[in-house]
Design a protein around this motif. Structure first.
Motif, PDB file in Angstrom:
ATOM      1  N   CYS A 116      13.696 -15.497 -13.392  1.00 29.74           N
ATOM      2  CA  CYS A 116      14.248 -14.796 -12.212  1.00 29.74           C
ATOM      3  C   CYS A 116      15.375 -15.463 -11.518  1.00 29.74           C
ATOM      4  O   CYS A 116      16.493 -15.418 -11.377  1.00 29.74           O
ATOM      5  CB  CYS A 116      13.387 -14.326 -11.128  1.00 29.74           C
ATOM      6  N   ILE A 117      14.949 -16.805 -11.476  1.00 27.14           N
ATOM      7  CA  ILE A 117      15.610 -17.907 -11.042  1.00 27.14           C
ATOM      8  C   ILE A 117      17.151 -18.039 -11.949  1.00 27.14           C
ATOM      9  O   ILE A 117      18.264 -18.417 -11.414  1.00 27.14           O
ATOM     10  CB  ILE A 117      15.202 -19.104 -10.454  1.00 27.14           C
ATOM     11  N   MET A 118      16.860 -18.192 -13.241  1.00 27.11           N
ATOM     12  CA  MET A 118      17.848 -18.425 -14.247  1.00 27.11           C
ATOM     13  C   MET A 118      19.027 -17.430 -14.090  1.00 27.11           C
ATOM     14  O   MET A 118      20.038 -17.453 -14.069  1.00 27.11           O
ATOM     15  CB  MET A 118      17.339 -18.541 -15.560  1.00 27.11           C
ATOM     16  N   ASP A 119      18.287 -15.975 -13.745  1.00 23.57           N
ATOM     17  CA  ASP A 119      19.425 -14.885 -13.787  1.00 23.57           C
ATOM     18  C   ASP A 119      20.165 -15.086 -12.435  1.00 23.57           C
ATOM     19  O   ASP A 119      21.421 -14.564 -12.563  1.00 23.57           O
ATOM     20  CB  ASP A 119      18.438 -13.711 -13.624  1.00 23.57           C
ATOM     21  N   ASP A 120      19.672 -15.527 -11.464  1.00 24.15           N
ATOM     22  CA  ASP A 120      20.253 -15.485 -10.292  1.00 24.15           C
ATOM     23  C   ASP A 120      21.406 -16.617 -10.290  1.00 24.15           C
ATOM     24  O   ASP A 120      22.352 -16.531  -9.535  1.00 24.15           O
ATOM     25  CB  ASP A 120      19.442 -16.044  -9.142  1.00 24.15           C
ATOM     26  N   ILE A 121      20.934 -17.623 -11.107  1.00 20.96           N
ATOM     27  CA  ILE A 121      22.169 -19.018 -11.363  1.00 20.96           C
ATOM     28  C   ILE A 121      23.137 -18.333 -12.116  1.00 20.96           C
ATOM     29  O   ILE A 121      24.419 -18.389 -11.841  1.00 20.96           O
ATOM     30  CB  ILE A 121      21.343 -19.885 -11.888  1.00 20.96           C
ATOM     31  N   LEU A 122      22.831 -17.505 -13.316  1.00 19.52           N
ATOM     32  CA  LEU A 122      23.739 -17.319 -14.201  1.00 19.52           C
ATOM     33  C   LEU A 122      24.746 -16.337 -13.656  1.00 19.52           C
ATOM     34  O   LEU A 122      25.998 -16.233 -13.890  1.00 19.52           O
ATOM     35  CB  LEU A 122      23.054 -16.566 -15.454  1.00 19.52           C
ATOM     36  N   ASP A 129      31.468 -21.012 -18.408  1.00 16.48           N
ATOM     37  CA  ASP A 129      30.415 -21.949 -18.385  1.00 16.48           C
ATOM     38  C   ASP A 129      28.930 -21.606 -18.681  1.00 16.48           C
ATOM     39  O   ASP A 129      28.214 -22.610 -19.094  1.00 16.48           O
ATOM     40  CB  ASP A 129      30.086 -22.543 -16.881  1.00 16.48           C
ATOM     41  N   ARG A 130      28.929 -20.302 -18.914  1.00 20.43           N
ATOM     42  CA  ARG A 130      27.415 -19.935 -19.101  1.00 20.43           C
ATOM     43  C   ARG A 130      26.885 -20.370 -20.682  1.00 20.43           C
ATOM     44  O   ARG A 130      25.855 -20.768 -20.776  1.00 20.43           O
ATOM     45  CB  ARG A 130      27.333 -18.280 -18.928  1.00 20.43           C
ATOM     46  N   GLU A 131      27.805 -20.097 -21.517  1.00 17.18           N
ATOM     47  CA  GLU A 131      27.443 -20.084 -22.843  1.00 17.18           C
ATOM     48  C   GLU A 131      26.980 -21.644 -23.148  1.00 17.18           C
ATOM     49  O   GLU A 131      26.109 -21.931 -23.771  1.00 17.18           O
ATOM     50  CB  GLU A 131      28.363 -19.610 -23.953  1.00 17.18           C
ATOM     51  N   SER A 132      27.995 -22.674 -22.759  1.00 14.59           N
ATOM     52  CA  SER A 132      27.607 -24.013 -22.925  1.00 14.59           C
ATOM     53  C   SER A 132      26.366 -24.428 -22.260  1.00 14.59           C
ATOM     54  O   SER A 132      25.398 -25.161 -22.643  1.00 14.59           O
ATOM     55  CB  SER A 132      28.776 -24.932 -22.447  1.00 14.59           C
ATOM     56  N   THR A 133      26.202 -23.933 -21.008  1.00 15.50           N
ATOM     57  CA  THR A 133      24.872 -24.178 -20.238  1.00 15.50           C
ATOM     58  C   THR A 133      23.776 -23.756 -21.006  1.00 15.50           C
ATOM     59  O   THR A 133      22.749 -24.333 -21.020  1.00 15.50           O
ATOM     60  CB  THR A 133      24.944 -23.427 -18.846  1.00 15.50           C
ATOM     61  N   LEU A 134      23.733 -22.545 -21.617  1.00 13.54           N
ATOM     62  CA  LEU A 134      22.739 -21.854 -22.290  1.00 13.54           C
ATOM     63  C   LEU A 134      22.338 -22.774 -23.754  1.00 13.54           C
ATOM     64  O   LEU A 134      21.019 -22.604 -24.078  1.00 13.54           O
ATOM     65  CB  LEU A 134      22.784 -20.387 -22.500  1.00 13.54           C
ATOM     66  N   LEU A 135      23.469 -22.956 -24.180  1.00 12.53           N
ATOM     67  CA  LEU A 135      23.312 -23.610 -25.551  1.00 12.53           C
ATOM     68  C   LEU A 135      22.579 -25.079 -25.278  1.00 12.53           C
ATOM     69  O   LEU A 135      21.774 -25.609 -26.066  1.00 12.53           O
ATOM     70  CB  LEU A 135      24.680 -24.063 -26.183  1.00 12.53           C
ATOM     71  N   GLU A 136      22.936 -25.709 -24.209  1.00 12.35           N
ATOM     72  CA  GLU A 136      22.341 -27.072 -23.768  1.00 12.35           C
ATOM     73  C   GLU A 136      20.702 -26.644 -23.547  1.00 12.35           C
ATOM     74  O   GLU A 136      20.092 -27.734 -23.846  1.00 12.35           O
ATOM     75  CB  GLU A 136      22.818 -27.733 -22.508  1.00 12.35           C
ATOM     76  N   CYS A 137      20.316 -25.608 -22.973  1.00 15.15           N
ATOM     77  CA  CYS A 137      19.069 -25.477 -22.740  1.00 15.15           C
ATOM     78  C   CYS A 137      18.166 -25.138 -23.753  1.00 15.15           C
ATOM     79  O   CYS A 137      17.078 -25.706 -24.062  1.00 15.15           O
ATOM     80  CB  CYS A 137      18.998 -24.022 -21.763  1.00 15.15           C
ATOM     81  N   ILE A 138      18.885 -24.523 -24.828  1.00 15.09           N
ATOM     82  CA  ILE A 138      18.210 -24.300 -26.197  1.00 15.09           C
ATOM     83  C   ILE A 138      17.858 -25.705 -26.837  1.00 15.09           C
ATOM     84  O   ILE A 138      16.905 -25.853 -27.330  1.00 15.09           O
ATOM     85  CB  ILE A 138      19.096 -23.525 -26.928  1.00 15.09           C
ATOM     86  N   GLN A 139      18.935 -26.625 -26.544  1.00 18.81           N
ATOM     87  CA  GLN A 139      18.793 -27.913 -27.509  1.00 18.81           C
ATOM     88  C   GLN A 139      17.710 -28.558 -26.587  1.00 18.81           C
ATOM     89  O   GLN A 139      17.039 -29.251 -27.479  1.00 18.81           O
ATOM     90  CB  GLN A 139      20.173 -28.472 -27.490  1.00 18.81           C
ATOM     91  N   ILE A 140      17.561 -28.374 -25.691  1.00 17.11           N
ATOM     92  CA  ILE A 140      16.546 -29.165 -24.781  1.00 17.11           C
ATOM     93  C   ILE A 140      15.163 -28.906 -25.228  1.00 17.11           C
ATOM     94  O   ILE A 140      14.280 -29.824 -25.591  1.00 17.11           O
ATOM     95  CB  ILE A 140      16.637 -28.868 -23.081  1.00 17.11           C
ATOM     96  N   HIS A 198      20.994 -14.242 -23.892  1.00 18.70           N
ATOM     97  CA  HIS A 198      21.789 -14.280 -22.776  1.00 18.70           C
ATOM     98  C   HIS A 198      23.261 -14.915 -22.989  1.00 18.70           C
ATOM     99  O   HIS A 198      24.194 -14.423 -22.511  1.00 18.70           O
ATOM    100  CB  HIS A 198      21.063 -15.290 -21.536  1.00 18.70           C
ATOM    101  N   ILE A 199      23.495 -15.678 -24.166  1.00 18.90           N
ATOM    102  CA  ILE A 199      24.562 -16.118 -24.779  1.00 18.90           C
ATOM    103  C   ILE A 199      25.451 -14.632 -25.250  1.00 18.90           C
ATOM    104  O   ILE A 199      26.601 -14.440 -25.199  1.00 18.90           O
ATOM    105  CB  ILE A 199      24.332 -17.065 -25.823  1.00 18.90           C
ATOM    106  N   ASP A 200      24.642 -13.868 -26.084  1.00 20.43           N
ATOM    107  CA  ASP A 200      25.091 -12.370 -26.624  1.00 20.43           C
ATOM    108  C   ASP A 200      25.660 -11.675 -25.457  1.00 20.43           C
ATOM    109  O   ASP A 200      26.551 -10.967 -25.376  1.00 20.43           O
ATOM    110  CB  ASP A 200      24.175 -11.959 -27.286  1.00 20.43           C
ATOM    111  N   GLU A 201      24.906 -11.892 -24.253  1.00 25.13           N
ATOM    112  CA  GLU A 201      25.283 -10.924 -22.826  1.00 25.13           C
ATOM    113  C   GLU A 201      26.684 -11.620 -22.653  1.00 25.13           C
ATOM    114  O   GLU A 201      27.487 -10.849 -22.336  1.00 25.13           O
ATOM    115  CB  GLU A 201      24.293 -11.281 -21.870  1.00 25.13           C
ATOM    116  N   VAL A 202      26.962 -12.754 -22.598  1.00 22.11           N
ATOM    117  CA  VAL A 202      28.207 -13.485 -22.185  1.00 22.11           C
ATOM    118  C   VAL A 202      29.384 -12.664 -23.067  1.00 22.11           C
ATOM    119  O   VAL A 202      30.311 -12.481 -22.566  1.00 22.11           O
ATOM    120  CB  VAL A 202      28.075 -14.998 -22.141  1.00 22.11           C
TER     121      VAL A 202
END
Length: 429
Positions: A116-122, A129-140, A198-202
């Motif tokens: 829920c919080i991630m959706d609100d931030i996105l 900026d969304r795709e690079s952010t999500l890619l970083e999260c996946i890598q983490i 969510h990347i596909d959503e972008v």
């Protein structure tokens, strides 16, 4: 913890493996009442005294409050904050009434809050900026999976807006304390799939993938974020034998997720129309007919699209029942019996329950009135517990030669429906 003591657990009253189908009516506006089919496991709120596991609620809420406060460091610690924590704990109790493990419920509640919080931030983050952010999260997550269970991720922000990266680290550090190693791995691998969706959503919003209903719903079935729950449940309860037919499990999981995504879009339609939200099944369908001009909304087309998406939801329920019946038959063919068959049915029920409980949660969170009755549109074949033998013409589903549809297709929207002109659509409403 007075607020916790006033909270109630949820119980599943029906122990039947073959549930009835009930039609649920939800009035979302004065003009729009949804009628949606769901399997009826009769999940209800119990009394404080009768709830066998209520004594563990303070510990669950306390653990969740610690996690949520870390994610939302600017949030106070008064009653509104604890009310939000309790609401999320109760949402998990509603959606998974048969899950009684405190550790699982703590992890599940954390995932709900994170999503829920991630959706609100996105939503407020620039699209670029969304795709690079999500890619970083996946890598983490991927960088840490090999270190399970003890390795913790440093909480640092590297980007201009590193909030999602930080809460991803918090989610990891929190959940590995409560999930066994195998379940934690399954959970975070499924989390990565949600982030990829969510990347596909972008890309969908940017026009980099086809902007149509079928593409949207494949994305929505993943962003609804149910699969991490399902993968943990399977890992916790299934023996190696039951994993032999994992493709059958995945079909059921996907269909339940599709249904839940449509429920969310249908229930949230009024607000999405008001906000100009592009990511909604009804608005996506309307755009394909040029009928989404907010200044002059085509009400006839809107009504038709609501009916079509509602019908698609009800078809999805039929597919869920079909895939569940196939799981039962496959397990039987593999010689599962006794405790092994009981476990298969137990996990099927966990997953299928979401069709009912997710809708109830969506409606209650928006304070809509829900009325339900046992529908006469479906009956259940006694030899194949989840296989409907009678279908209403509205759902337009044929069960022929072991496939959900006579033509073997996966649904009507985006195929036969999209070939009709707008004038034909208006005349059919």
């Amino acid at each position: 913890m007075a607020l916790v003591r006033e909270s109630r657990e949820h119980d599943r009253l029906s122990s039947a493996y073959c549930p009835d189908i009930k039609a649920v009516s939800i009035e979302v506006t004065r003009e729009v009442t949804l009628t949606l089919d769901v399997p009826s496991f009769r999940v209800t709120e119990g009394s404080c005294e009768a709830a066998e596991f209520s004594s563990s609620l303070p510990e669950i809420v306390s653990a969740h409050a610690t996690f949520k406060a870390a994610m939302q460091s600017d949030t106070g610690s008064g009653d509104p904050f604890y009310e939000a924590c309790i609401a999320e704990v109760r949402a998990i109790s509603l959606c998974f009434p048969d899950i009684k493990s405190d550790f699982l419920r703590i992890a599940f509640t954390a995932w709900l809050a994170f999503a829920c919080i991630m959706d609100d931030i996105l939503e407020v983050m620039p699209l670029k900026d969304r795709e690079s952010t999500l890619l970083e999260c996946i890598q983490i997550i991927k960088d840490t999976l090999d270190y399970l269970p003890s390795h913790l991720v440093p909480i640092t922000a590297q980007c201009r807006d590193g909030r999602i990266q930080n809460i991803t680290r918090l989610l990891y550090n929190h959940c590995v304390q409560y999930l066994p190693q195998a379940s934690a791995r399954a959970f975070f691998e499924a989390v990565c799939v949600v982030l990829e969706a969510h990347i596909d959503e972008v890309r969908f919003l940017q026009g980099r993938v086809p902007n149509n209903f079928s593409t949207y719903i494949t994305i929505r079935s993943r962003t609804i974020a149910l699969n991490p729950f399902f993968e943990v449940i399977k890992t916790e309860f299934l023996a190696e034998t039951e994993w032999q037919f994992n493709s059958a499990w995945e079909k059921l999981q996907l269909e339940v997720s599709r249904v839940a995504g449509l429920q969310n879009d249908l229930i949230g339609l009024a607000r999405d129309l008001e906000d100009g939200e592009q990511l909604n099944a009804i608005t996506v369908l309307m755009r394909s007919y040029g009928g989404i001009d907010k200044a002059e909304l085509n009400s006839a087309l809107l009504s038709w699209c609501i009916a079509e998406v509602s019908a698609e939801h009800n078809q999805g329920i039929t597919r869920c029942l079909y895939y569940a019946s196939q799981l039962h038959l496959t397990a039987k063919e593999l010689g599962l019996q006794g405790a092994a068959m009981d476990t298969t049915e137990f996990v099927v029920r966990h997953i299928l329950l979401l069709c009912e409980t997710h809708l109830k949660w969506c409606a209650s969170s928006k304070r809509y009135s829900v009325k339900s009755c046992i529908s006469q549109r479906h009956s259940i074949h006694p030899d194949s517990p989840f296989l409907p033998t009678v279908c209403d013409s509205y759902t337009r589903v044929a069960m022929v030669k072991g496939t959900p549809y006579a033509d073997g297709s996966e649904g009507n929207i985006g195929t036969t429906s999209d070939s009709r002109t707008e004038s034909q659509l208006e005349s059919s409403v």
